[in-house]
Structures are given as structure tokens and as C-alpha cells.
Design an enzyme around this catalytic site. Structure first.
Site, PDB file in Angstrom:
ATOM      1  N   THR A  23       2.479  -4.848   3.204  1.00  0.00           N
ATOM      2  CA  THR A  23       2.040  -3.493   2.950  1.00  0.00           C
ATOM      3  C   THR A  23       0.985  -3.099   3.968  1.00  0.00           C
ATOM      4  O   THR A  23       0.413  -3.935   4.640  1.00  0.00           O
ATOM      5  CB  THR A  23       1.450  -3.455   1.518  1.00  0.00           C
ATOM      6  OG1 THR A  23       2.398  -4.022   0.641  1.00  0.00           O
ATOM      7  CG2 THR A  23       1.102  -2.072   1.071  1.00  0.00           C
TER       8      THR A  23
ATOM      9  N   ILE B 235       6.952  -1.879   3.138  1.00  0.00           N
ATOM     10  CA  ILE B 235       8.348  -2.313   3.118  1.00  0.00           C
ATOM     11  C   ILE B 235       8.425  -3.680   2.436  1.00  0.00           C
ATOM     12  O   ILE B 235       9.388  -4.405   2.588  1.00  0.00           O
ATOM     13  CB  ILE B 235       8.989  -2.353   4.526  1.00  0.00           C
ATOM     14  CG1 ILE B 235       8.069  -3.002   5.558  1.00  0.00           C
ATOM     15  CG2 ILE B 235       9.423  -0.979   4.962  1.00  0.00           C
ATOM     16  CD1 ILE B 235       8.698  -3.153   6.940  1.00  0.00           C
TER      17      ILE B 235
ATOM     18  N   ASP C 131      10.578  -6.583  -5.934  1.00  0.00           N
ATOM     19  CA  ASP C 131       9.452  -6.218  -6.778  1.00  0.00           C
ATOM     20  C   ASP C 131       9.858  -5.889  -8.215  1.00  0.00           C
ATOM     21  O   ASP C 131       9.001  -5.706  -9.072  1.00  0.00           O
ATOM     22  CB  ASP C 131       8.688  -5.034  -6.180  1.00  0.00           C
ATOM     23  CG  ASP C 131       7.571  -5.480  -5.247  1.00  0.00           C
ATOM     24  OD1 ASP C 131       7.366  -6.705  -5.108  1.00  0.00           O
ATOM     25  OD2 ASP C 131       6.909  -4.617  -4.651  1.00  0.00           O
TER      26      ASP C 131
END
Length: 587
Positions: A397, A416, A439
Site C-alpha cells: 500500500t 494494489i 483481503d
């Protein structure tokens, strides 16, 4: 002291009364307090940047320069943030992106605050068990590397929407600097050269027949000072410049993206791109020692978790105990343990799951979460689940902060997911795709790559946004802008932002000192605390270990903070992380 029971308050006061005074060592604008009389402040020595009017703090110097230059031309903080974002997509492929998503917190000069959720979504073809084999086990790396790891990108839509609502300069003007960086080339820093070399084998594996991000010729190793030119990315940016949202989600770029993703298990198709829209949401707000904290609501877990942490430690005299003293660290670890357990149980996409925001932030609820705390020994994470709410049914990040001359402030964290995302580059378009599907709780109860455990609240569903730890945050003091803060770091984002705020408010550090300061992290499971080497005195470590805390040094670093502090005289202090190429630039 309203969050503590009488019995717990008595124990706290007894601990404070019995605690020995600790020596203080002067360090800049704060005092480093240590149990070890021979210890020295162990922090990075990078100095803050001080300017009168504007400031941009970002992960790459070129991106910070772009943001500052846009404001020099009359743009506001949102214009600068959009320009900085697209510059990072060119100069910082580790995490800057067109193929990812993120979150924005914006505080306007009139004090009104807004938050924009441009997190990626699962494609319509996605389904709950798509990453499990026939025996119900997680298929290694499938949600992490390659085409099946990607969600529908939200970054471009988010920037278009932010500029539409709050931008001042013409759209074409804020995109132009990124186009020039792509077509003329970016001079690689040492960190970026090393990063590209590290992922060379993965880039070749997942992009057969392509040469993106690879150095060709006799010397195939990138070096600091090499010119990194990205002509196809420049063409993609020109389409976005000309057509805005349609330049990415329709037409040639969309065709190339769909063609690239056709081999995925749940491929992204045109209806996914058409259906994607970022969402304006009500920010999470709370208070800490007289300061107002404005942060990101779900789909991010960051805002709720941050306010929970601050409320849970507020009754304790952290300033008196000192930075990283054993008692300070103990209450912070125990708060983190309970908050991350709540995160696992209760947080997910609010469009799919009723997130109990008010209940999680309720004072009585947080007081109950402390009821099993024991000064004498570490809590057992296996015995601490997400809290019970009566009547309720159930990172790589990058971050950047911007403040303009009028007092508008932007805090954006974008991602990403892992460094260089899924390692898939969209052929003909020149940008990396995300690996955000990882995630999700791809199998509820099983940890993801960051060790985070999720529940059904964060299970895979078509069109759903995956839960995030991103915590872009703005802090007010006496009704005025005080601090803009945020960081990358996956599951460690929340605790890094938490510690940076405490470093300023409780421990009197400057912005740069708060960013420099070594950090630690606990996330409920796995039940251990990691720390940057040198973050604790030997005496503090021994005291924590004697109480049963599993505490061990981190193999790398924690956080890549980019923050801004407004000083009493109105000047801006930019604090950019010394752990990488992060740079603050203003005027």
C-alpha cells in the site's frame, strides 16, 4: 476515567503510585523516557520539512513534487492529491496504481469532512469458495498471485469522483504531469531498482511474452539512476485525461483489461467495469484528549479500530509512564489484541453486512472489553474473541497527505495489496493489477497472507468490497486542522497510525520524530508482538516477557508514514518516512 470499573481504576492508581520514576533524555521537541539509564533514544534522524503555505508528503519525491507544483499553479488540495496519485502510478509501481483502489478522507477549509471509498470489488463471477480445493482447503497463492487474484479496480473512478466534487483546476491539467513522467521516464531510486529486480522472476512468470518492468539488453539488472520509461502506461493515462472515467472503464483500456483477465477463474468483464462506482460515506469520528479524530469507515476497518484503540488507552497516563515504557506498551498491546479480535468478527462491506459501528464505539462496550485485563500477566488471544453485542445479528500500500494554503486537507491511502500487486501487467495498457481478493476471508477462520483472520462478514461475494486496514486520518485541535496522517503496511497500518498519533499528542514529538520513532505491532492472532529492532529498552522487554508476552523483533520495518502537522504559528511540518524514499515537499 469513565471507561474503567472501580476495581480496575484502583489497580491502575496503585500501579502509578508504585511505579519508579524514570530518567528522561532530551531529544528535540520531546523527551525520550526509558527504564534503562544507559539507553539512548533509538530513532531515525531524518529532519522534518517546514513550509508556510502548502505541503505534500508522499512515497516518492516525483509524486510530492507534482502535488506541490499543482498547488503552485492555483490548484487546491484535492487537485494536488489527484495529481500525486497518478504520479505515484508511474513513479512508484510497488504500490502506486491504476489497477487497485483505496480510501480518501477530506477535510474542507470550513471544517466539513468527507470520506470516499474507492476500494476494489469482487467480480460478478466470484463466489464464496472459489479459492478452495475439492477438500475445502485454501489453494496456495491463488488469491495472491496471478490473474485470479484481482478485484475490479476502483482507483481511477475514485480520483475522477474526488476531482468532480472538489477539484478546482481542469482535469487535463492534473493528469498531465503523470503522462510526462511515463513518456519521458522516471529516474529510478535505489529502492525502486531493488524492488523491480526482486520481482523479475514473478513478472516474467505471470506475463509471458511481455517485457513490462523488465530491463532488457546485455545488462538485465536495474540500477539506481536508470531511466524507467513506460510508453503504454502513458497512452492509458492520455485516454483517462481525454475521457475521464470512460477512458479507463470503457473503450480501449477496458478492452485490454478484459482481454488480459479472461484467463482468471472469476474474470473481470465489461459489466463489472460498468457497475463499479466509488461511494461517499460518513467518516468515523471520535475524540482523544480533546482532539477530534476523523477517519475512514467500513469498508475500511481502520477508522473504527483506531478510535477504539484511542478510547481504550485514553484513561491511562501514557505521558507519565513514557514512550515504550513497559506499562505504556502493555496497555497498548492489550487494546490492540481486543480491537483486532473485534475486527475479525464484526467488520466487512457495509453494503453486504450490517456493521455495528455505534455499538463498537460505545463507551460501555469498550469498558467491558477491559474487564478481563490483568496487570500481572499477558492475556491469551485464544480466550479473547470479538466482543458480544447484545441484540445484534450477525498492504502493498501507499499513503500520502496534502494540505493547501486555504487549509483544505486530504489523507489518501491506496493499494494494489502486496508489492507490485498480482504481478500481472495489462498487456497494451502497461499497468499492474491488484491482488486484493486475498483481503477477503477466502476461508473464514483461516489467516490471510498478513496473518489476519476474518469471518463471514468478509467472505467472498460477487460485487462485494473486501475489508481493508487502511486508515487515512485527519486530526483537529480546538476546531482547527492539526494533523494529517496515514501509512501503508497491511495489517500494521492501524497500529502504526495509532502510535504516530500518540507520539505527537502524548509524547510531545514533532511530526518527523513521530514518524521516525520505532514501532511495534500486535493483531490478536497470531498471539505475538513484533517490533522494530531497538524500539524497547532491555528492561522494558524483560518486564513484558516476564508477564508472558511473546515479543520478538521484526525482520524488516513497520510503516511508511507520510504525515503533516500544523504548528501553533501556522507553519506546516511534513514528516515523511526515513525507511524508504518518502519525501515531503511544500512552499
Amino acid at each position: 476515567m469513565r471507561y474503567l470499573s472501580l476495581a480496575f481504576l484502583s489497580l491502575l492508581l496503585l500501579t502509578v503510585a508504585c511505579r519508579k520514576s524514570t530518567p528522561k533524555i532530551s531529544k528535540g521537541a520531546y523527551e525520550f523516557i526509558t527504564d534503562d539509564p544507559n539507553a539512548q533514544p533509538i530513532v531515525y534522524t531524518k529532519k522534518g520539512v517546514f513550509e508556510k503555505h502548502v505541503m505534500v508528503a508522499a512515497a516518492h519525491p516525483e509524486a510530492s513534487r507534482v502535488g506541490a507544483a499543482i498547488m503552485k499553479k492555483g490548484g487546491n488540495a484535492v487537485d494536488a492529491a489527484v495529481g500525486t496519485f497518478f504520479a505515484l502510478a508511474v513513479a512508484f509501481p510497488w504500490a502506486g496504481n491504476l489497477g487497485g483502489g483505496g480510501f480518501m478522507v477530506f477535510r474542507a477549509k470550513d471544517g466539513q469532512s468527507y470520506s470516499l471509498d474507492f476500494r476494489e470489488k469482487a467480480p460478478a463471477a466470484a463466489y464464496r469458495d472459489m479459492y478452495l480445493d475439492s477438500l475445502g482447503n485454501v489453494i496456495p497463492n491463488m488469491a495472491w498471485l496471478g490473474h485470479s487474484a484481482s478485484g475490479v479496480p476502483g482507483s481511477v473512478d475514485g480520483m475522477v469522483e474526488a476531482h468532480r466534487k472538489f477539484g478546482k483546476l481542469p482535469w487535463k491539467d492534473v493528469i498531465q504531469p503523470a503522462i510526462e513522467l511515463a513518456e519521458k521516464g522516471v529516474v529510478l531510486t535505489e529502492n525502486e531498482a531493488k524492488g523491480l529486480n526482486r520481482v523479475r522472476s514473478d513478472i516474467k512468470k505471470y506475463n509471458p511474452g511481455k517485457t513490462y518492468y523488465l530491463k532488457t539488453g546485455a545488462d538485465t539488472t536495474w540500477k539506481m539512476g536508470d531511466l524507467f520509461v513506460q510508453m503504454d502506461l502513458g497512452k492509458t493515462l492520455r485516454r483517462i485525461q481525454e475521457k475521464g472515467r470512460a477512458g479507463f472503464y470503457e473503450g480501449e483500456t477496458a478492452r485490454l483489461l478484459i482481454q488480459e483477465m479472461a484467463v482468471a477463474k472469476a474474470p473481470i468483464v465489461q459489466k463489472d467495469l460498468d457497475a463499479y462506482h466509488s461511494a461517499w460515506r460518513t467518516p468515523i469520528t471520535g475524540t482523544y484528549r480533546g482532539h477530534k479524530v476523523i477517519s475512514m469507515p467500513p469498508t475500511s476497518s481502520g477508522g473504527i479500530a483506531l478510535v477504539q484503540l484511542l478510547k481504550m488507552v485514553e484513561p491511562f497516563p501514557l505521558k507519565r509512564w513514557g514512550w515504550h515504557a513497559d506499562s505504556t506498551t502493555q496497555v497498548m498491546i492489550e487494546a490492540e489484541r481486543r480491537v483486532y479480535a473485534d475486527r475479525a468478527k464484526w467488520l466487512g462491506d457495509p453494503d453486504f453486512f450490517k456493521v455495528p459501528v455505534n455499538e463498537l464505539l460505545d463507551s460501555a462496550y469498550l469498558r467491558k472489553r477491559w474487564s478481563d485485563f490483568n496487570w500481572a500477566k499477558a492475556s491469551d488471544s485464544q480466550a479473547i474473541a470479538g466482543g458480544a453485542i447484545p441484540g445484534y445479528e450477525s498492504n502493498e500500500t501507499t499513503h500520502f497527505s496534502v494540505v493547501d494554503a486555504e487549509g483544505n486537507a486530504v489523507s489518501i491511502t491506496t493499494t494494489i495489496n502486496n508489492g507490485y500487486g498480482s504481478r500481472v501487467v495489462v498487456g497494451g495498457a502497461g499497468f499492474l493489477m491488484n491482488d486484493e481478493m486475498e483481503d477477503f476471508a477466502v476461508k473464514p477462520g483461516v489467516p490471510n497472507v498478513f496473518g489476519l483472520v476474518g469471518s463471514e462478514a468478509n467472505s467472498v461475494q460477487p460485487g462485494k468490497r473486501m475489508l481493508s486496514s487502511m486508515t487515512p486520518t485527519i486530526v483537529e485541535k480546538d476546531g482547527k486542522l492539526f494533523m494529517v496522517v496515514g501509512t501503508p503496511g497491511g495489517s500494521t497500518i492501524i497500529t502504526s497510525v495509532f502510535q504516530t498519533i500518540l507520539n505527537v499528542i502524548d509524547h510531545g514529538m514533532s511530526m518527523q520524530e513521530a514518524v521516525n520513532a520505532l514501532k511495534f505491532h500486535h493483531q490478536w492472532l497470531p498471539d505475538r508482538t513484533t517490533f522494530e529492532r531497538g524500539a524497547f529498552s532491555t528492561q522494558a522487554l524483560n518486564a513484558l516477557k516476564a508477564k508472558g508476552y511473546a515479543i520478538e523483533p521484526q525482520t524488516g520495518t513497520l510503516g511508511r508514514m507520510d504525515c503533516i502537522l500544523i504548528l501553533p504559528d501556522g507553519r506546516l511540518e511534513g514528516g515523511s518516512d526515513p525507511r524508504a524514499d518518502n519525501t515531503s515537499i511544500g512552499w
